[in-house]
Motif scaffolding. Structure first.
Motif, PDB file in Angstrom:
ATOM      1  N   VAL A   1      12.691  59.841  42.798  1.00 46.03           N
ATOM      2  CA  VAL A   1      12.374  60.351  41.462  1.00 46.03           C
ATOM      3  C   VAL A   1      11.025  61.054  41.527  1.00 46.03           C
ATOM      4  O   VAL A   1      10.053  60.507  42.052  1.00 46.03           O
ATOM      5  CB  VAL A   1      12.319  59.207  40.426  1.00 46.03           C
ATOM      6  CG1 VAL A   1      11.903  59.736  39.063  1.00 46.03           C
ATOM      7  CG2 VAL A   1      13.652  58.492  40.345  1.00 46.03           C
ATOM      8  N   GLY A   2      10.970  62.275  41.029  1.00 48.21           N
ATOM      9  CA  GLY A   2       9.720  63.016  41.054  1.00 48.21           C
ATOM     10  C   GLY A   2       9.873  64.341  40.353  1.00 48.21           C
ATOM     11  O   GLY A   2      10.972  64.699  39.886  1.00 48.21           O
ATOM     12  N   GLY A   3       8.789  65.093  40.301  1.00 47.62           N
ATOM     13  CA  GLY A   3       8.814  66.373  39.599  1.00 47.62           C
ATOM     14  C   GLY A   3       9.743  67.389  40.228  1.00 47.62           C
ATOM     15  O   GLY A   3      10.219  68.300  39.548  1.00 47.62           O
ATOM     16  N   ALA A   4      10.025  67.228  41.521  1.00 43.86           N
ATOM     17  CA  ALA A   4      10.901  68.170  42.216  1.00 43.86           C
ATOM     18  C   ALA A   4      12.344  67.684  42.297  1.00 43.86           C
ATOM     19  O   ALA A   4      13.165  68.300  42.968  1.00 43.86           O
ATOM     20  CB  ALA A   4      10.367  68.421  43.626  1.00 43.86           C
ATOM     21  N   ALA A   5      12.645  66.580  41.616  1.00 43.69           N
ATOM     22  CA  ALA A   5      13.988  66.007  41.721  1.00 43.69           C
ATOM     23  C   ALA A   5      15.028  66.915  41.068  1.00 43.69           C
ATOM     24  O   ALA A   5      14.757  67.568  40.049  1.00 43.69           O
ATOM     25  CB  ALA A   5      14.023  64.630  41.073  1.00 43.69           C
ATOM     26  N   MET A   6      16.225  66.941  41.641  1.00 43.78           N
ATOM     27  CA  MET A   6      17.324  67.654  40.997  1.00 43.78           C
ATOM     28  C   MET A   6      17.659  66.959  39.678  1.00 43.78           C
ATOM     29  O   MET A   6      17.463  65.753  39.526  1.00 43.78           O
ATOM     30  CB  MET A   6      18.547  67.695  41.914  1.00 43.78           C
ATOM     31  CG  MET A   6      19.125  66.345  42.298  1.00 43.78           C
ATOM     32  SD  MET A   6      20.564  66.513  43.363  1.00 43.78           S
ATOM     33  CE  MET A   6      20.915  64.774  43.683  1.00 43.78           C
ATOM     34  N   ARG A   7      18.154  67.749  38.728  1.00 43.70           N
ATOM     35  CA  ARG A   7      18.423  67.249  37.378  1.00 43.70           C
ATOM     36  C   ARG A   7      19.917  67.270  37.090  1.00 43.70           C
ATOM     37  O   ARG A   7      20.650  68.061  37.676  1.00 43.70           O
ATOM     38  CB  ARG A   7      17.694  68.136  36.357  1.00 43.70           C
ATOM     39  CG  ARG A   7      16.186  68.077  36.434  1.00 43.70           C
ATOM     40  CD  ARG A   7      15.552  69.251  35.697  1.00 43.70           C
ATOM     41  NE  ARG A   7      15.739  70.476  36.447  1.00 43.70           N
ATOM     42  CZ  ARG A   7      14.809  71.010  37.241  1.00 43.70           C
ATOM     43  NH1 ARG A   7      13.625  70.430  37.358  1.00 43.70           N
ATOM     44  NH2 ARG A   7      15.045  72.137  37.900  1.00 43.70           N
ATOM     45  N   PRO A   8      20.373  66.422  36.193  1.00 47.10           N
ATOM     46  CA  PRO A   8      21.761  66.527  35.739  1.00 47.10           C
ATOM     47  C   PRO A   8      22.049  67.929  35.201  1.00 47.10           C
ATOM     48  O   PRO A   8      21.234  68.510  34.469  1.00 47.10           O
ATOM     49  CB  PRO A   8      21.861  65.471  34.636  1.00 47.10           C
ATOM     50  CG  PRO A   8      20.797  64.480  34.964  1.00 47.10           C
ATOM     51  CD  PRO A   8      19.678  65.273  35.558  1.00 47.10           C
TER      52      PRO A   8
ATOM     53  N   GLU B   1      27.886  71.812  40.522  1.00 45.77           N
ATOM     54  CA  GLU B   1      27.151  71.329  39.361  1.00 45.77           C
ATOM     55  C   GLU B   1      26.878  69.835  39.535  1.00 45.77           C
ATOM     56  O   GLU B   1      27.757  69.081  39.955  1.00 45.77           O
ATOM     57  CB  GLU B   1      27.957  71.563  38.093  1.00 45.77           C
ATOM     58  CG  GLU B   1      27.231  71.127  36.823  1.00 45.77           C
ATOM     59  CD  GLU B   1      28.073  71.328  35.577  1.00 45.77           C
ATOM     60  OE1 GLU B   1      27.484  71.457  34.483  1.00 45.77           O
ATOM     61  OE2 GLU B   1      29.322  71.349  35.696  1.00 45.77           O
ATOM     62  N   ILE B   2      25.664  69.428  39.220  1.00 51.69           N
ATOM     63  CA  ILE B   2      25.274  68.027  39.392  1.00 51.69           C
ATOM     64  C   ILE B   2      25.665  67.248  38.137  1.00 51.69           C
ATOM     65  O   ILE B   2      24.947  67.232  37.137  1.00 51.69           O
ATOM     66  CB  ILE B   2      23.757  67.896  39.668  1.00 51.69           C
ATOM     67  CG1 ILE B   2      23.348  68.800  40.833  1.00 51.69           C
ATOM     68  CG2 ILE B   2      23.407  66.438  39.942  1.00 51.69           C
ATOM     69  CD1 ILE B   2      24.108  68.536  42.127  1.00 51.69           C
ATOM     70  N   GLY B   3      26.800  66.602  38.201  1.00 49.14           N
ATOM     71  CA  GLY B   3      27.236  65.762  37.088  1.00 49.14           C
ATOM     72  C   GLY B   3      26.461  64.466  37.026  1.00 49.14           C
ATOM     73  O   GLY B   3      26.276  63.894  35.951  1.00 49.14           O
TER      74      GLY B   3
ATOM     75  N   ALA C   1      30.427  64.802  40.206  1.00 49.14           N
ATOM     76  CA  ALA C   1      30.724  63.481  39.634  1.00 49.14           C
ATOM     77  C   ALA C   1      31.535  63.652  38.349  1.00 49.14           C
ATOM     78  O   ALA C   1      30.960  63.757  37.258  1.00 49.14           O
ATOM     79  CB  ALA C   1      29.443  62.709  39.360  1.00 49.14           C
ATOM     80  N   PRO C   2      32.853  63.682  38.461  1.00 54.77           N
ATOM     81  CA  PRO C   2      33.689  63.862  37.261  1.00 54.77           C
ATOM     82  C   PRO C   2      33.441  62.768  36.233  1.00 54.77           C
ATOM     83  O   PRO C   2      33.205  61.606  36.587  1.00 54.77           O
ATOM     84  CB  PRO C   2      35.109  63.778  37.817  1.00 54.77           C
ATOM     85  CG  PRO C   2      34.994  64.056  39.271  1.00 54.77           C
ATOM     86  CD  PRO C   2      33.648  63.551  39.679  1.00 54.77           C
ATOM     87  N   SER C   3      33.495  63.124  34.985  1.00 50.60           N
ATOM     88  CA  SER C   3      33.342  62.141  33.919  1.00 50.60           C
ATOM     89  C   SER C   3      34.639  61.336  33.797  1.00 50.60           C
ATOM     90  O   SER C   3      35.696  61.756  34.256  1.00 50.60           O
ATOM     91  CB  SER C   3      33.044  62.828  32.583  1.00 50.60           C
ATOM     92  OG  SER C   3      34.097  63.718  32.243  1.00 50.60           O
ATOM     93  N   GLY C   4      34.540  60.174  33.181  1.00 51.41           N
ATOM     94  CA  GLY C   4      35.718  59.355  32.961  1.00 51.41           C
ATOM     95  C   GLY C   4      35.696  58.050  33.719  1.00 51.41           C
ATOM     96  O   GLY C   4      36.203  57.047  33.238  1.00 51.41           O
TER      97      GLY C   4
END
Length: 461
Positions: A286-293, A306-308, A399-402
């Motif tokens: 976790v940090g400022g450069a972390a990938m985001r949802p 896409e990062i689910g 990461a598919p939802s459900g």
């Protein structure tokens, strides 16, 4: 751990007699009268795991009795003899009679002797309980498997502060040096162009991500490539894990540990194959450069992802590594990773699922897994679920939802990155024994590597 085998002559070793509940009456009646009385006084019945030392005339241990499961019993454990190292007083021992499977019992004895002592005094002391190798076994093969299992367990058990991407690289380089292999690495920002998903997962950590690339063997031999997930610690990223789920995430490089163990067995046995090992080694921090949802990244294969969920990072790093491996068109491409909780919900910690579209490969692997007591279970690459990976803004979502079929959709995600390899196999391991069992102490575990080694030995030995 030092291998718990001793070269002492048989007459210097205390005999261990294996019995079952049904065979015990005949064994008992053949004992000297004093030994029979001692066993009766201790109510010994020969039940599975039941242990008794019979005294000799001078007060020393004359013989050990140890109960095995009945042959064909529903829950029979071929590793039952793995309890012995924790039960026996210090000394040298030998098997007085053959257990149901002499080879597996010998392996179990060695596996049960394992201790992770890196941070304890006396870590280099030899095991106090040692076994005279049974006659008729290939001792070099036993030693090879025990050493590789120890490597995998040690790597997984090492805490993340001492087992980051750099230390995983060092482990691979040490292995390469021992067997004359070549080891190259792509590190840090060098990954951004060629391996963008590996870079995206590891860029938040102060410990630089890297792709470890080990090669060994005759280039003219059949190509076999192993890919191991090397997430040295998984916080979950910005989709942060709860503390309970984060507690043993030092084991998230279990795929890498197990492919290194398998590689060690292959090279030590000099199998006739061209081996390649690829390990994407990262820390999901976790940090400022972390990938985001909902961030989108281009993969090595060119597909956008896409990062689910940032906690579905293992499939991302494996995707780039698999795409790279696939470019070499190997005959057999195998990946191992500690990937989904869904696999554990479906099959528990002891039975990893594997996926392949090759029925012959699946049948052979299942047979090898059973023979080695290294259990695996085939799961389907269920094509109708492939559409669940669809994204509205990218080529696919990680990461598919459900929440349904999480292990299957992970396998389908990885399948998207394999096209040219003749055969592909994906194994979703746990890499950890949560509760101790015979031959399997609590902690890091070598899973799938022994079954795969048997498979490869039969094909390329």
């Amino acid at each position: 751990m030092i291998a718990p085998f001793d070269a002492a002559p048989d007459h210097d070793a205390t005999p261990i007699a294996f019995v079952t509940k049904s065979s015990w009456p005949a064994v008992r009646d053949a004992l000297p009268q004093q030994a029979q009385q001692f066993a009766a006084a201790n109510n010994y019945q020969g039940k599975p795991g039941e242990f008794l030392t019979l005294p000799a005339a001078g007060g020393s241990i004359g013989q050990v009795l140890f109960g095995l499961d009945e042959p064909g019993a529903k829950a029979a454990d071929p590793f039952r003899a793995g309890q012995l190292p924790k039960l026996l007083p210090p000394g040298n021992y030998r098997f007085a009679n053959a257990p149901h499977d002499l080879r597996l019992a010998t392996l179990a004895f060695a596996f049960g002797s394992y201790k992770f002592g890196r941070y304890r005094k006396g870590k280099d002391e030899p095991p106090a309980v040692r076994l005279v190798p049974p006659i008729g076994l290939d001792q070099a093969e036993i030693d090879r498997i025990v050493a590789a299992t120890t490597l995998a367990r040690d790597l997984i058990n090492t805490p993340a502060n001492d087992m980051g991407p750099e230390q995983l690289q060092q482990a691979a380089e040490e292995l390469a040096a021992r067997y004359g292999a070549e080891c190259r690495c792509v590190i840090g920002d060098e990954l951004e162009q060629g391996f963008p998903l590996i870079h995206a997962v590891g860029m938040a950590s102060v410990r630089a991500p890297r792709l470890i690339d080990l090669t060994w063997g005759d280039p003219d031999d059949p190509k076999v490539t192993l890919v191991g997930k090397g997430v040295c610690f998984d916080s979950g990223g910005l989709d942060l894990k709860p503390s309970s789920a984060m507690l043993i995430m030092k084991k998230d490089m279990g795929g890498a540990a197990n492919v290194l163990a398998l590689a060690q067995m292959i090279m030590d046995a000099k199998l006739k194959l061209r081996l390649r090992v690829l390990i994407p080694a990262v820390e999901n921090a976790v940090g400022g450069a972390a990938m985001r949802p909902l961030d989108v990244f281009r993969s090595r294969k060119g597909m956008s992802v896409e990062i689910g969920n940032t906690d579905a990072e293992g499939r991302l790093v494996l995707a780039d590594a698999l795409a790279y491996a696939d470019e070499d068109k190997p005959e057999l491409l195998i990946d191992l990773g500690t990937l989904t909780g869904a696999a554990r919900v479906a099959l528990g910690p002891d039975l990893p699922p594997f996926y392949t579209s090759d029925d012959t490969l699946a049948h052979e692997l299942a047979r090898c897994a059973a023979a080695e007591n290294d259990p695996l279970w085939r799961m389907p690459l269920w094509a109708p679920y492939d559409s669940w990976l669809d994204s509205k803004v990218a080529d696919l979502n990680n990461a598919p939802s459900g929440g349904f079929a999480g292990s299957i959709t992970c396998a389908l995600f990885l399948q998207r990155f394999v096209e040219a390899a003749q055969h592909w196999l994906h194994v979703d391991i746990y890499g950890w024994t949560p509760k101790p069992k015979p031959g399997r102490p609590e902690g890091g575990e070598c899973q799938a590597a022994r079954a795969l080694y048997k498979l490869l030995s039969e094909r390329y030995g």
